[in-house]
Design an enzyme around this catalytic site. Structure first.
Site, PDB file in Angstrom:
ATOM      1  N   CYS A  39      24.579 -64.619  32.855  1.00 45.03           N
ATOM      2  CA  CYS A  39      25.306 -63.775  31.912  1.00 45.03           C
ATOM      3  C   CYS A  39      25.885 -62.604  32.707  1.00 45.03           C
ATOM      4  O   CYS A  39      25.140 -61.879  33.370  1.00 45.03           O
ATOM      5  CB  CYS A  39      24.344 -63.265  30.851  1.00 45.03           C
ATOM      6  SG  CYS A  39      24.937 -61.786  30.018  1.00 45.03           S
ATOM      7  N   ASN A  65      32.030 -65.810  43.537  1.00 41.10           N
ATOM      8  CA  ASN A  65      32.928 -66.945  43.744  1.00 41.10           C
ATOM      9  C   ASN A  65      33.576 -67.327  42.418  1.00 41.10           C
ATOM     10  O   ASN A  65      32.888 -67.568  41.430  1.00 41.10           O
ATOM     11  CB  ASN A  65      32.168 -68.168  44.280  1.00 41.10           C
ATOM     12  CG  ASN A  65      33.116 -69.243  44.787  1.00 41.10           C
ATOM     13  OD1 ASN A  65      33.867 -69.004  45.732  1.00 41.10           O
ATOM     14  ND2 ASN A  65      33.124 -70.399  44.157  1.00 41.10           N
ATOM     15  N   GLU A  66      34.883 -67.331  42.396  1.00 39.59           N
ATOM     16  CA  GLU A  66      35.639 -67.761  41.216  1.00 39.59           C
ATOM     17  C   GLU A  66      35.008 -67.230  39.925  1.00 39.59           C
ATOM     18  O   GLU A  66      34.542 -68.005  39.071  1.00 39.59           O
ATOM     19  CB  GLU A  66      35.761 -69.282  41.173  1.00 39.59           C
ATOM     20  CG  GLU A  66      36.694 -69.827  42.229  1.00 39.59           C
ATOM     21  CD  GLU A  66      37.045 -71.301  42.019  1.00 39.59           C
ATOM     22  OE1 GLU A  66      36.301 -71.994  41.316  1.00 39.59           O
ATOM     23  OE2 GLU A  66      38.064 -71.739  42.567  1.00 39.59           O
ATOM     24  N   CYS A 118      29.898 -64.722  27.671  1.00 33.62           N
ATOM     25  CA  CYS A 118      28.524 -64.926  27.217  1.00 33.62           C
ATOM     26  C   CYS A 118      28.364 -64.184  25.888  1.00 33.62           C
ATOM     27  O   CYS A 118      28.976 -63.130  25.692  1.00 33.62           O
ATOM     28  CB  CYS A 118      27.549 -64.407  28.263  1.00 33.62           C
ATOM     29  SG  CYS A 118      25.842 -64.471  27.695  1.00 33.62           S
ATOM     30  N   CYS A 177      25.189 -63.555  24.408  1.00 33.66           N
ATOM     31  CA  CYS A 177      23.764 -63.267  24.208  1.00 33.66           C
ATOM     32  C   CYS A 177      23.560 -61.809  23.770  1.00 33.66           C
ATOM     33  O   CYS A 177      24.506 -61.032  23.678  1.00 33.66           O
ATOM     34  CB  CYS A 177      22.997 -63.561  25.497  1.00 33.66           C
ATOM     35  SG  CYS A 177      23.240 -62.315  26.782  1.00 33.66           S
ATOM     36  N   GLU A 199      41.262 -71.178  49.236  1.00 29.64           N
ATOM     37  CA  GLU A 199      40.769 -72.545  49.022  1.00 29.64           C
ATOM     38  C   GLU A 199      41.933 -73.442  48.662  1.00 29.64           C
ATOM     39  O   GLU A 199      42.758 -73.101  47.808  1.00 29.64           O
ATOM     40  CB  GLU A 199      39.770 -72.625  47.864  1.00 29.64           C
ATOM     41  CG  GLU A 199      38.376 -72.189  48.168  1.00 29.64           C
ATOM     42  CD  GLU A 199      37.435 -72.449  46.977  1.00 29.64           C
ATOM     43  OE1 GLU A 199      37.662 -73.405  46.211  1.00 29.64           O
ATOM     44  OE2 GLU A 199      36.491 -71.675  46.819  1.00 29.64           O
ATOM     45  N   TRP A 201      37.201 -83.316  40.835  1.00 28.53           N
ATOM     46  CA  TRP A 201      36.925 -82.799  39.495  1.00 28.53           C
ATOM     47  C   TRP A 201      38.011 -83.107  38.478  1.00 28.53           C
ATOM     48  O   TRP A 201      37.912 -82.709  37.330  1.00 28.53           O
ATOM     49  CB  TRP A 201      36.639 -81.298  39.539  1.00 28.53           C
ATOM     50  CG  TRP A 201      37.497 -80.499  40.481  1.00 28.53           C
ATOM     51  CD1 TRP A 201      37.171 -80.111  41.751  1.00 28.53           C
ATOM     52  CD2 TRP A 201      38.826 -80.000  40.251  1.00 28.53           C
ATOM     53  NE1 TRP A 201      38.204 -79.398  42.315  1.00 28.53           N
ATOM     54  CE2 TRP A 201      39.220 -79.316  41.422  1.00 28.53           C
ATOM     55  CE3 TRP A 201      39.710 -80.062  39.174  1.00 28.53           C
ATOM     56  CZ2 TRP A 201      40.470 -78.701  41.537  1.00 28.53           C
ATOM     57  CZ3 TRP A 201      40.950 -79.451  39.293  1.00 28.53           C
ATOM     58  CH2 TRP A 201      41.316 -78.779  40.473  1.00 28.53           C
ATOM     59  N   GLU A 239      29.795 -82.400  45.129  1.00 31.82           N
ATOM     60  CA  GLU A 239      31.145 -82.379  45.701  1.00 31.82           C
ATOM     61  C   GLU A 239      31.286 -83.288  46.914  1.00 31.82           C
ATOM     62  O   GLU A 239      32.174 -83.087  47.748  1.00 31.82           O
ATOM     63  CB  GLU A 239      31.551 -80.932  46.009  1.00 31.82           C
ATOM     64  CG  GLU A 239      31.613 -80.135  44.714  1.00 31.82           C
ATOM     65  CD  GLU A 239      32.131 -78.723  44.856  1.00 31.82           C
ATOM     66  OE1 GLU A 239      32.900 -78.290  43.981  1.00 31.82           O
ATOM     67  OE2 GLU A 239      31.747 -78.056  45.827  1.00 31.82           O
ATOM     68  N   LYS A 240      30.445 -84.312  46.969  1.00 28.00           N
ATOM     69  CA  LYS A 240      30.495 -85.176  48.157  1.00 28.00           C
ATOM     70  C   LYS A 240      31.775 -86.016  48.202  1.00 28.00           C
ATOM     71  O   LYS A 240      32.177 -86.483  49.263  1.00 28.00           O
ATOM     72  CB  LYS A 240      29.259 -86.062  48.251  1.00 28.00           C
ATOM     73  CG  LYS A 240      29.005 -86.947  47.050  1.00 28.00           C
ATOM     74  CD  LYS A 240      27.676 -87.666  47.206  1.00 28.00           C
ATOM     75  CE  LYS A 240      27.227 -88.320  45.913  1.00 28.00           C
ATOM     76  NZ  LYS A 240      26.932 -87.340  44.850  1.00 28.00           N
ATOM     77  N   HIS A 278      34.652 -84.758  47.259  1.00 28.06           N
ATOM     78  CA  HIS A 278      35.753 -83.802  47.442  1.00 28.06           C
ATOM     79  C   HIS A 278      36.111 -83.828  48.926  1.00 28.06           C
ATOM     80  O   HIS A 278      35.238 -83.773  49.782  1.00 28.06           O
ATOM     81  CB  HIS A 278      35.271 -82.418  47.026  1.00 28.06           C
ATOM     82  CG  HIS A 278      36.359 -81.396  46.887  1.00 28.06           C
ATOM     83  ND1 HIS A 278      37.110 -80.961  47.966  1.00 28.06           N
ATOM     84  CD2 HIS A 278      36.817 -80.725  45.814  1.00 28.06           C
ATOM     85  CE1 HIS A 278      37.976 -80.056  47.530  1.00 28.06           C
ATOM     86  NE2 HIS A 278      37.827 -79.902  46.235  1.00 28.06           N
TER      87      HIS A 278
HETATM   88  C1  GAL Z   1      36.324 -74.219  43.644  1.00 29.84           C
HETATM   89  C2  GAL Z   1      35.059 -73.584  44.146  1.00 29.84           C
HETATM   90  C3  GAL Z   1      34.498 -74.289  45.351  1.00 29.84           C
HETATM   91  C4  GAL Z   1      34.568 -75.768  45.177  1.00 29.84           C
HETATM   92  C5  GAL Z   1      35.999 -76.150  44.936  1.00 29.84           C
HETATM   93  C6  GAL Z   1      36.235 -77.629  44.813  1.00 29.84           C
HETATM   94  O1  GAL Z   1      36.366 -74.109  42.273  1.00 29.84           O
HETATM   95  O2  GAL Z   1      35.242 -72.232  44.439  1.00 29.84           O
HETATM   96  O3  GAL Z   1      33.176 -73.875  45.550  1.00 29.84           O
HETATM   97  O4  GAL Z   1      33.783 -76.135  44.086  1.00 29.84           O
HETATM   98  O5  GAL Z   1      36.451 -75.557  43.754  1.00 29.84           O
HETATM   99  O6  GAL Z   1      37.579 -77.904  44.524  1.00 29.84           O
END
Ligand code: GAL
Length: 676
Positions: free
Chosen positions: A109, A143-144, A152, A154, A300, A308, A348-349, A351
């Site tokens: 949260c 991160n993101e 949240c 709560c 990134e 995903w 994420e293997k 990815h």
């Molecule tokens: C982002 C994230 C990373 C990884 C990546 C995969 O959302 O910051 O940690 O998950 O996506 O595309």
């Protein structure tokens, strides 16, 4: 230093023997920066207050020894199991009261004082330990934010919300007024009665929902700022940022921008969407504009497929290079990937990574090495800036308000409409900034306002002043309707824009799904004819003239698109969603009136051109997003910056997905603006 090149580095996923190979291969790939430790909390603090930094010391020492900069993560994005085991109240709760369980990531949260206290304690340790470490070049906080846990609901969030409301409104009377609580017997007698907009029998109060979106963004930002405060104190001078996501509704990138030392973006172009580079263009322009044209960091992207999307296509040969250069062309000073080495296990293997499962004898690794080499060849690009004479307005406040329930239509999608207005500018090869309504507009020649439902009277006046001063303005439907509290501006729609647009809107006629209407000749011959959908409205002219009219349906004969001379400029209004060819024709007309030229004249279709100029020289980027080879005529002799001692040329051939980075003397064309 040049354009930074590298990726997320997660050595904790691998036995230590692998790390030496990592460093050797990073050198081979011309890696200059890695983001280390994003998900390392459980490893550095395996039990509460028990620290194990030894392994991370060796990682950072290795990076420093190899001359690779470390963007150090604060490691707070995924709390370790012991934390939520001891403090389950840290877990986020949905609007229905359901807690989310641990077992993935970002299961906290944002308002949790317990989470923040443990996060800050970790950051204190990290900062103290690595202050002055030769590998420490930058901090990557969290991160993101808001990627998985956007809001949240709560009790800790409710308490924090009430605190925020007290600060914002001062008194419960002011809150009642702002939220229009006279409606449906919602008047509050005390702040203690106020709750988040939890799941209710029907529409929760829209102003309450809007404030909860603001508050939730703020709660995430306060997590970031709490960590940043430690970093600024313990490692002053080390730049601090966090990775934002593209068109990410929970996080107002313009609101965060002043708190980041550089805008940093994660962007995953979808190889299975033919023109996803246009979406990239929009987001990259926004990133560059958010801090007044300062270069931003692509922190990134994927070397190949992601894991995903429902179906995850690989990047075909050349696509990764093309899209990386697109980011640089549009102002990026870093090209980083998720992640360095492809994981063997975990979610994420599948990815992609810079170093794939199959190792170095792979197309991906060869393309990665080649890109690293190319970027290293043009260090002069770093810091160079661009200029644009067109601005497109974007605003999270309006986005949040527009997409609430209980509107005339729930089919209005902020991101889609923004992109539809951006696309003709991108395809015309025009340099464009994407700025918030509060931006300084005086340096632009043309401003495009897609569907700005929430618009304060002050910001509307800035648009009017822009036109009075000689600017060309385009405003599309359902703009200028409500104030910051989602209350309709008094006076007919769109009250604060009526004077500049020279019209009023009597009634909204949103169109049913699948329905379209013909639009055609206005008050002049030869107006383009075609179709429009999604929205229509009854426009009453008050000085503007119709340049297109509805030619069928209940509104037949009424204005659909208008033009109004105002002060030294002109304002256009679009009362419907024009089909792409019509919108393009309209924006071409406005551009002609504004005297806005493309970056380079006569570009073949599918070719993007951009210019960056700075102390290291002037760079012209040509990017062929098309599927066939093209020839580009240059208006002046330029030489290939990627080839040593290349001769200047006036014609460049580009293969499909080809890139040219050219350099030469001279100054940029175009007006001022945020990039100036
Ligand atoms: C982002 C994230 C990373 C990884 C990546 C995969 O959302 O910051 O940690 O998950 O996506 O595309």
């Amino acid at each position: 230093m040049g354009i930074r090149f590298g990726g997320d580095y997660n050595p904790e996923q691998w036995p230590e023997e692998v790390w030496a190979e990592d460093l050797a291969l990073m050198k081979a790939a011309h890696v200059t920066m890695v983001t280390a430790g994003i998900f390392s909390w459980a490893k550095v603090e395996p039990r509460p207050g028990e620290w194990d930094f030894g392994w991370f010391d060796r990682v950072l020492d290795g990076l420093a020894g190899a001359g690779i900069e470390g963007c150090l993560a604060t490691m707070t994005a995924s709390p370790p199991p012991w934390l939520t085991h001891a403090h389950p109240e840290v877990l986020p709760q949905g609007p229905d009261g359901q807690r989310r369980w641990p077992g993935a990531r970002q299961h906290f949260c944002p308002s949790s004082p317990v989470y923040r206290a443990y996060a800050v304690r970790l950051v204190e340790r990290l900062a103290a330990r690595y202050a002055g470490h030769p590998a420490l070049a930058m901090w990557h906080v969290g991160n993101e934010y808001g990627c998985h846990t956007r809001q949240c609901f709560c009790d800790a969030s409710a308490e924090d919300f009430r605190r925020w409301l007290r600060e914002r409104y001062g008194s419960v009377d002011a809150l009642n007024d702002a939220w229009s609580t006279a409606f449906w017997s919602q008047g509050y007698g005390d702040f203690a009665e106020v709750l988040p907009p939890r799941a209710a029998p029907t529409f929760p109060n829209p102003a309450q929902q809007l404030d909860y979106l603001r508050f939730s963004d703020r709660a995430l930002r306060e997590c970031y700022l709490a960590e940043r405060e430690v970093l600024d104190r313990v490692t002053p001078g080390v730049p601090v940022t966090t990775n934002l996501m593209p068109q990410h509704k929970p996080v107002d990138a313009f609101g965060w921008a002043p708190h980041l030392d550089a805008m940093a973006l994660d962007f995953y172009q979808d190889p299975q969407v033919a023109d996803d580079h246009v979406r990239a263009g929009y987001v990259f322009d926004l990133m560059r504009s958010a801090r007044g044209g300062q270069p931003w960091l692509l922190v990134e992207q994927a070397a190949g497929a992601v894991n995903w999307r429902p179906r995850n296509g690989p990047k075909p040969p050349g696509a990764m290079r093309l899209w990386s250069w697109q980011a640089v062309a549009q102002g990026a000073d870093a090209v980083l990937f998720f992640q360095w080495r492809q994981s063997r296990g975990g979610a994420e293997k599948f990815h992609s990574a810079m170093l794939p499962h199959a190792g170095t004898d792979t197309r991906i690794f060869r393309e990665v090495c080649e890109l690293g080499r190319e970027l290293a060849a043009v260090p002069g690009i770093e810091g160079a800036r661009s200029k644009a004479s067109v601005a497109l307005l974007a605003d999270w406040q309006s986005w949040w308000a527009l997409e609430l329930d209980s509107r005339p239509s729930t089919a209005l999608d902020h991101s889609r409409i923004a992109l539809e207005h951006y696309r003709p500018l991108f395809e015309a090869g025009v340099a464009c900034d994407v700025v918030p309504p509060r931006a300084e507009l005086a340096g632009y020649r043309m401003v495009v306002v897609p569907n700005l439902y929430l618009l304060t009277a002050e910001d509307a006046e800035r648009l009017a002043a822009f036109v009075r001063g000689g600017g060309r303005l385009v405003v599309s439907f359902f703009s200028g309707i409500v104030d910051a509290c989602d209350r309709v501006h008094p006076g007919a729609y769109p009250a604060p824009l009526r004077e500049v647009l020279g019209l009023r809107v009597a009634e909204f006629w949103p169109l049913a799904q699948g329905r379209s209407v013909a639009v055609g000749d206005g008050d002049r011959d030869g107006a383009p004819a075609g179709r429009a959908d999604l929205w229509s409205e009854e426009i009453v002219l008050e000085g503007a003239r119709a340049v297109a009219r509805f030619v069928e349906g209940e509104l037949a004969g009424g204005p659909a698109v208008t033009r109004h001379a105002y002060g030294r400029g002109e304002a256009w209004y679009v009362g419907t969603r024009l089909e792409p060819a019509l919108l393009r024709a309209l924006l071409d007309e406005v551009r002609a009136a504004a005297g806005v030229a493309p970056v380079l004249p006569g570009l073949p279709a599918g070719v993007q051109a951009a210019v960056r100029e700075g102390a290291g020289g002037r760079y012209v980027f040509l990017l062929n997003h098309g599927s066939g080879p093209v020839e580009v005529e240059l208006p002046e002799p330029l030489r290939d910056a990627l080839v040593p001692r290349a001769a200047a040329v006036t014609r460049v051939g580009l293969a499909a997905r080809g890139v040219a980075v050219l350099t030469g003397p001279g100054r940029q064309e175009g007006g001022g603006g945020a990039g100036a």
